[in-house]
Design a protein around this motif. Structure first.
Motif, PDB file in Angstrom:
ATOM      1  N   ILE A 117       2.118  -8.494   3.441  1.00  0.00           N
ATOM      2  CA  ILE A 117       2.595  -7.395   2.592  1.00  0.00           C
ATOM      3  C   ILE A 117       1.424  -6.711   1.897  1.00  0.00           C
ATOM      4  CG2 ILE A 117       3.917  -6.885   0.495  1.00  0.00           C
ATOM      5  CD1 ILE A 117       5.867  -9.132   1.434  1.00  0.00           C
TER       6      ILE A 117
ATOM      7  N   SER B  25       9.302 -10.732   0.141  1.00  0.00           N
ATOM      8  CA  SER B  25       9.368  -9.276   0.275  1.00  0.00           C
ATOM      9  C   SER B  25      10.166  -8.644  -0.853  1.00  0.00           C
ATOM     10  CB  SER B  25       9.997  -8.920   1.633  1.00  0.00           C
ATOM     11  OG  SER B  25       9.878  -7.546   1.907  1.00  0.00           O
TER      12      SER B  25
ATOM     13  N   HIS C 268       6.756  -5.396  -3.899  1.00  0.00           N
ATOM     14  CA  HIS C 268       7.158  -4.079  -3.408  1.00  0.00           C
ATOM     15  C   HIS C 268       5.958  -3.346  -2.813  1.00  0.00           C
ATOM     16  CE1 HIS C 268      11.098  -4.687  -5.075  1.00  0.00           C
ATOM     17  NE2 HIS C 268      10.564  -5.002  -6.244  1.00  0.00           N
TER      18      HIS C 268
ATOM     19  N   ASN D 150       6.014  -4.820   4.271  1.00  0.00           N
ATOM     20  CA  ASN D 150       7.323  -5.400   3.998  1.00  0.00           C
ATOM     21  C   ASN D 150       7.794  -6.266   5.170  1.00  0.00           C
ATOM     22  OD1 ASN D 150       7.766  -2.917   5.564  1.00  0.00           O
ATOM     23  ND2 ASN D 150       9.936  -3.322   5.254  1.00  0.00           N
TER      24      ASN D 150
END
Length: 404
Positions: free
Chosen positions: A159, A190, A194, A198
């Motif tokens: 991420i 996830s 943010h 993702n």
């Protein structure tokens, strides 16, 4: 032995989407599949009998109303008639033969109508993988609390690097619990982080339902291989794209192109299909070289490659995915399907290097003979099929690799 597969949709989405396309386009086609252990593993005595018992247990599986409702909601590109088919579907042990030779090597064959046997592959591979670790005693060493933490850490890194990634690990998972743990960890990570990357979902339909995720997947090499066996490899990609578009009308638009290598696919990939399909999946060869070929092809067709999604899925881990993300940024819309690294990554445990591939096909049950088929891809080590068939396909496609 406890039943390993206990949910009908504990399977990869692409088996259901391909099954639907097969019924739509090739309803009478008959096939054979063969199991291949690339490590030539000697399995414990009696292992084949345990696999046969697990396959017999599949006959008790029924799709539930909850599973049907979820697929209708999250997979609305699948026509309603197919859900009725799944309601009535029953596995049959008679489609499968399992045995061990005198050295202990495992042999498995499927044979029957393509629309039936297509739903065996992933489940049987998952059974073999999990069963192996149970029988050898390795499963007793699995630390799932640690596995959750390490899976969460993998997701954090991906991420942070801006990667869109999904779980592709059903076939060779260490156990159902291992995949469940990994998916739960990555979904929770996830939700807590943010962006910029993702976790986009999982190929496993049941786990997607359990965690309210998007089921991920389109098709496998099997679809192109069967068509090549029936009609020849030169136009197999073209026919596959045509039949896929006929079934899904522009949805599920990521095409797996490497069944017979980039060269013949590129010759089949005309402007209409390049515009219709939203992207391609890279599953063999050097990822950077393949991406450069894809970018060049789109540009030659006056299509901006930055508008196209490229899914990378060739034996990835976190480090490889991050490196590809950096290389691909700005050239396309990269995403990553990661399998064994997510679902069979316990310390000291060697993942099973096993596949089940479609090897023989006939257009209809009335034909008295099968035609052989194979998969070539961009990696000679991933060629599957008997040598005579591989050689014949290579000659047809003007491929000069040495396969001796």
């Amino acid at each position: 032995m406890r039943q390993i597969i206990t949910h009908f949709t504990d399977d990869d989405l692409y088996k259901f989407t391909m099954c639907c396309a097969v019924i739509e386009c090739f309803p009478r086609t008959q096939v054979r599949y063969h199991f291949n252990d690339r490590d030539n593993t000697v399995y414990p005595p009696g292992f084949a009998d345990l696999v046969s018992e697990q396959i017999a247990m599949l006959e008790d599986l029924r799709i539930t109303d909850a599973e049907i409702d979820f697929m209708r909601r999250r997979c609305n590109y699948i026509p309603a008639w197919f859900m009725s088919f799944l309601r009535g579907f029953r596995y049959d042990r008679r489609w499968v033969k399992v045995w061990q030779d005198k050295e202990g090597h495992l042999h498995i064959e499927f044979e029957g109508c393509w629309s039936n046997t297509i739903l065996l592959e992933v489940k049987v591979l998952a059974i073999i993988s999990e069963l192996y670790y149970i029988v050898t005693g390795e499963a007793a060493t699995f630390d799932y609390a640690d596995y959750y933490n390490r899976s969460y850490g993998k997701a954090e890194r991906l991420i942070a690097a801006g990667c869109g990634f999904s779980d592709f690990g059903t076939r060779r998972r260490a156990s159902f619990e291992a995949q469940d743990t990994a998916v739960r960890a990555m979904a929770e990570c996830s939700a807590a982080h943010h962006g910029p990357g993702n976790f986009t979902g999982t190929s496993n339909v049941y786990l997607a339902m359990k965690y309210d995720l998007t089921p991920i997947g389109t098709m496998a090499h099997e679809f192109v291989c069967a068509i090549a066996g029936m009609y020849g490899p030169l136009m197999a990609n073209h026919i596959a794209m045509t039949k896929w578009a006929q079934t899904y009308r522009g949805a599920l638009g990521t095409f797996l192109y490497d069944t017979y290598g980039w060269r013949i696919f590129s010759l089949n990939f005309s402007t209409d299909y390049a515009n219709m399909f939203k992207g391609l999946r890279v599953d063999s060869g050097d990822d950077r070289e393949q991406l450069d070929l894809i970018v060049g092809k789109y540009k030659s067709l006056h299509i901006d490659p930055a508008t196209k999604q490229i899914v990378f899925s060739n034996a990835l881990n976190v480090d490889k995915a991050i490196a590809i993300q950096r290389y691909a940024a700005g050239k396309c819309q990269p995403s990553f399907g990661i399998g064994t690294h997510f679902t069979c990554d316990f310390p000291g445990v060697r993942p099973r290097n096993i596949v089940i591939k479609l090897t023989d096909v006939k257009i209809t049950e009335s034909w008295p003979f099968y035609s052989q088929t194979c998969k070539l891809s961009e990696d000679k080590g991933k060629y599957t099929g008997d040598k005579a068939t591989v050689k014949r396909f290579m000659e047809t496609l003007k491929i000069n690799d040495d396969i001796s």
